[in-house]
Design a protein around this motif. Structure first.
Motif, PDB file in Angstrom:
ATOM      1  N   ALA A   9       5.090  12.585   4.756  1.00 33.80           N
ATOM      2  CA  ALA A   9       3.865  11.951   4.271  1.00 33.80           C
ATOM      3  C   ALA A   9       4.090  11.415   2.863  1.00 33.80           C
ATOM      4  O   ALA A   9       4.600  12.121   2.002  1.00 33.80           O
ATOM      5  CB  ALA A   9       2.714  12.941   4.290  1.00 33.80           C
ATOM      6  N   LEU A  64      -1.638  10.912   0.555  1.00 31.97           N
ATOM      7  CA  LEU A  64      -2.697  11.851   0.898  1.00 31.97           C
ATOM      8  C   LEU A  64      -4.006  11.194   0.498  1.00 31.97           C
ATOM      9  O   LEU A  64      -4.151  10.711  -0.630  1.00 31.97           O
ATOM     10  CB  LEU A  64      -2.534  13.171   0.146  1.00 31.97           C
ATOM     11  CG  LEU A  64      -3.729  14.125   0.195  1.00 31.97           C
ATOM     12  CD1 LEU A  64      -3.984  14.595   1.612  1.00 31.97           C
ATOM     13  CD2 LEU A  64      -3.528  15.286  -0.738  1.00 31.97           C
ATOM     14  N   LEU A  99      -3.108  12.442   5.990  1.00 30.65           N
ATOM     15  CA  LEU A  99      -1.721  12.409   5.532  1.00 30.65           C
ATOM     16  C   LEU A  99      -1.044  11.264   6.261  1.00 30.65           C
ATOM     17  O   LEU A  99      -1.108  11.188   7.492  1.00 30.65           O
ATOM     18  CB  LEU A  99      -1.007  13.724   5.860  1.00 30.65           C
ATOM     19  CG  LEU A  99      -1.574  14.965   5.207  1.00 30.65           C
ATOM     20  CD1 LEU A  99      -1.037  16.207   5.898  1.00 30.65           C
ATOM     21  CD2 LEU A  99      -1.232  14.982   3.746  1.00 30.65           C
ATOM     22  N   MET A 100      -0.397  10.349   5.510  1.00 33.98           N
ATOM     23  CA  MET A 100       0.193   9.160   6.108  1.00 33.98           C
ATOM     24  C   MET A 100       1.605   8.927   5.586  1.00 33.98           C
ATOM     25  O   MET A 100       1.921   9.305   4.461  1.00 33.98           O
ATOM     26  CB  MET A 100      -0.650   7.931   5.764  1.00 33.98           C
ATOM     27  CG  MET A 100      -2.071   7.995   6.264  1.00 33.98           C
ATOM     28  SD  MET A 100      -3.079   6.648   5.634  1.00 33.98           S
ATOM     29  CE  MET A 100      -3.646   7.354   4.086  1.00 33.98           C
ATOM     30  N   ASP A 101       2.415   8.275   6.408  1.00 38.35           N
ATOM     31  CA  ASP A 101       3.712   7.792   5.942  1.00 38.35           C
ATOM     32  C   ASP A 101       3.719   6.275   6.066  1.00 38.35           C
ATOM     33  O   ASP A 101       2.787   5.685   6.605  1.00 38.35           O
ATOM     34  CB  ASP A 101       4.876   8.434   6.706  1.00 38.35           C
ATOM     35  CG  ASP A 101       4.956   8.001   8.160  1.00 38.35           C
ATOM     36  OD1 ASP A 101       4.036   7.326   8.664  1.00 38.35           O
ATOM     37  OD2 ASP A 101       5.944   8.345   8.806  1.00 38.35           O
ATOM     38  N   ILE A 122      -0.123   9.125  11.092  1.00 40.28           N
ATOM     39  CA  ILE A 122      -1.274   9.586  10.319  1.00 40.28           C
ATOM     40  C   ILE A 122      -1.848  10.848  10.957  1.00 40.28           C
ATOM     41  O   ILE A 122      -2.032  10.917  12.160  1.00 40.28           O
ATOM     42  CB  ILE A 122      -2.344   8.481  10.188  1.00 40.28           C
ATOM     43  CG1 ILE A 122      -3.512   8.951   9.334  1.00 40.28           C
ATOM     44  CG2 ILE A 122      -2.811   8.005  11.548  1.00 40.28           C
ATOM     45  CD1 ILE A 122      -4.460   7.842   8.935  1.00 40.28           C
TER      46      ILE A 122
END
Length: 88
Positions: free
Chosen positions: A7, A10, A23-25, A34
């Motif tokens: 991630a 946030l 939470l993401m990348d 996500i």
């Protein structure tokens, strides 16, 4: 099924009586993965059930998390029921 990603973002928001944590990348505009945690925040101060979602609404439900463990550099989530195409 084992899902792993790092991630990079946030996002937390409290909108009236609902709290969201994501939470993401990847990029903010186009994340590859996500995780979303959502809960109602009633006026009594008690947190409601947690809605968990991974990448799509079809992979989400209330009461899906069996356990959640935060480590030094990782978050481990174990599901207690099937979510869309995600395996327990």
């Amino acid at each position: 099924m084992h899902i792993e990603f790092t991630a990079t973002t946030l996002f937390a928001e409290n909108e009236e009586d609902v709290a969201y944590f994501s939470l993401m990348d990847g990029g903010e505009d186009e994340p590859e993965n996500i995780l979303i945690f959502q809960t109602m925040l009633p006026s009594t101060g008690e947190v409601g059930d947690i809605h968990f979602e991974y990448n799509d609404q079809s992979n989400g439900a209330y009461g899906a998390i069996a356990s959640c463990r935060l480590g030094r550099g990782s978050l481990h989530i174990t599901l207690q029921k099937q979510l869309g195409q995600l395996e327990v």
